[in-house]
Design an enzyme around this catalytic site. Structure first.
Site, PDB file in Angstrom:
ATOM      1  N   GLU A 128       2.498  -6.115   7.826  1.00  0.00           N
ATOM      2  CA  GLU A 128       1.507  -5.110   8.221  1.00  0.00           C
ATOM      3  C   GLU A 128       1.430  -4.841   9.718  1.00  0.00           C
ATOM      4  O   GLU A 128       1.215  -3.700  10.138  1.00  0.00           O
ATOM      5  CB  GLU A 128       0.116  -5.515   7.700  1.00  0.00           C
ATOM      6  N   GLU A 156       0.370  -9.849  -1.392  1.00  0.00           N
ATOM      7  CA  GLU A 156      -1.021 -10.303  -1.469  1.00  0.00           C
ATOM      8  C   GLU A 156      -1.511 -10.344  -2.917  1.00  0.00           C
ATOM      9  O   GLU A 156      -2.302 -11.218  -3.273  1.00  0.00           O
ATOM     10  CB  GLU A 156      -1.907  -9.400  -0.613  1.00  0.00           C
ATOM     11  N   ALA A 188       0.833  -1.206   0.000  1.00  0.00           N
ATOM     12  CA  ALA A 188       0.000   0.000   0.000  1.00  0.00           C
ATOM     13  C   ALA A 188       0.866   1.254   0.000  1.00  0.00           C
ATOM     14  O   ALA A 188       1.979   1.264   0.533  1.00  0.00           O
ATOM     15  CB  ALA A 188      -0.921   0.000   1.215  1.00  0.00           C
ATOM     16  N   GLY A 197       0.739  -5.626   0.679  1.00  0.00           N
ATOM     17  CA  GLY A 197      -0.217  -5.751  -0.417  1.00  0.00           C
ATOM     18  C   GLY A 197       0.411  -6.226  -1.704  1.00  0.00           C
ATOM     19  O   GLY A 197      -0.267  -6.847  -2.539  1.00  0.00           O
TER      20      GLY A 197
END
Length: 266
Positions: free
Chosen positions: A140, A120, A72, A117
């Protein structure tokens, strides 16, 4: 090969041979950190690819030399109010579910950093090909959040609950050799060859029946986690969806005639 841009940060290449599409993360100045705009573009690209019946496999790649995706965009997030974060959440989720819900087989080509992310996005693919520069992880909790792009659900499905817990709770980064050894990535290739090898794998996949590929992916995804009888019912439904298709008829005919099939895709 044709190219189509989705916003400023996402590029889709449709390779003329082999029915393979390449979804390129193309925000090199930020090491592909996923901003709100980029998330929206990833979702839009995935929606277009999912509707393109000519596409039989998708490869997720990066234009940055040293990173797949660092997760992110925390610089953007730092400016958010709580209300901004609430509004942004469905946009962010749309990027990850867009990749996850692609109806055709997907291959991630990972080099350098694939963190948070970014990892992910790779986990949302069916197969992960990584080169020896890859560093992956879900850090995270080290910044006060949790994996929110599917990591808490996808990682244990890959490596088991205890291993996933250790990786998520420690927020540690895992280098390529260990990542391959514990199943965080599926293929480990020489430095700089991740994209080439991922595209080659996708081409081998895409040589097969497009109807069969979509049905097989659907059965794999829907059946995962079900008890065996329920899973077999999922498989049977997927089998019935292809058993009377033009692809099935062509595949059987080509086998008996000792020739390459010409898939009608229906």
């Amino acid at each position: 090969m044709s190219e189509e841009r989705f916003g400023e940060f996402v590029l889709v290449r449709r390779h003329e041979r082999g029915h393979v599409a390449e979804l390129v993360l193309d925000r090199p100045k930020a090491m592909n950190a996923v901003s709100t705009e980029m998330a929206r573009s990833i979702a839009g690209a995935c929606a277009a690819l999912g509707e393109d019946r000519d596409v039989r496999a998708v490869v997720l790649t990066s234009s940055h030399e040293r990173a797949f995706c660092v997760g992110a965009d925390l610089k953007e997030r730092n400016s958010f109010s709580d209300a901004d974060l609430v509004r942004q959440r469905p946009v962010a989720r749309g990027a990850y579910t867009g990749v996850l819900e692609l109806p055709v087989p997907t291959v991630a080509a990972v080099h350098g950093f694939a963190l948070g992310g970014g990892f992910e996005l790779a986990l949302s693919c069916d197969v992960i090909v990584a080169d020896r520069t890859a560093v992956v992880g879900l850090p995270e909790v080290s910044v006060g959040v949790i994996p929110g792009g599917g990591g808490t659900q996808l990682l244990p499905r890959r490596v088991g609950a205890a291993r996933a817990a250790e990786l998520i709770f420690t927020a540690r980064r895992v280098e390529a050799a260990e990542a391959r050894g514990i199943g965080l990535v599926d293929q480990l290739v020489e430095e700089g060859r991740d994209r080439e090898e991922a595209l080659a794998l996708a081409s081998r996949i895409a040589a097969n029946s497009p109807v069969g590929l979509r049905a097989a992916k659907r059965a794999l995804r829907l059946g995962h986690g079900l008890d065996l009888p329920a899973g077999l019912e999922v498989e049977d439904a997927a089998w019935r969806s292809v058993a009377f298709s033009g692809d099935r008829a062509e595949g059987v005919a080509a086998f008996n005639e000792k020739r390459s099939p010409q898939w009608p895709g229906e």
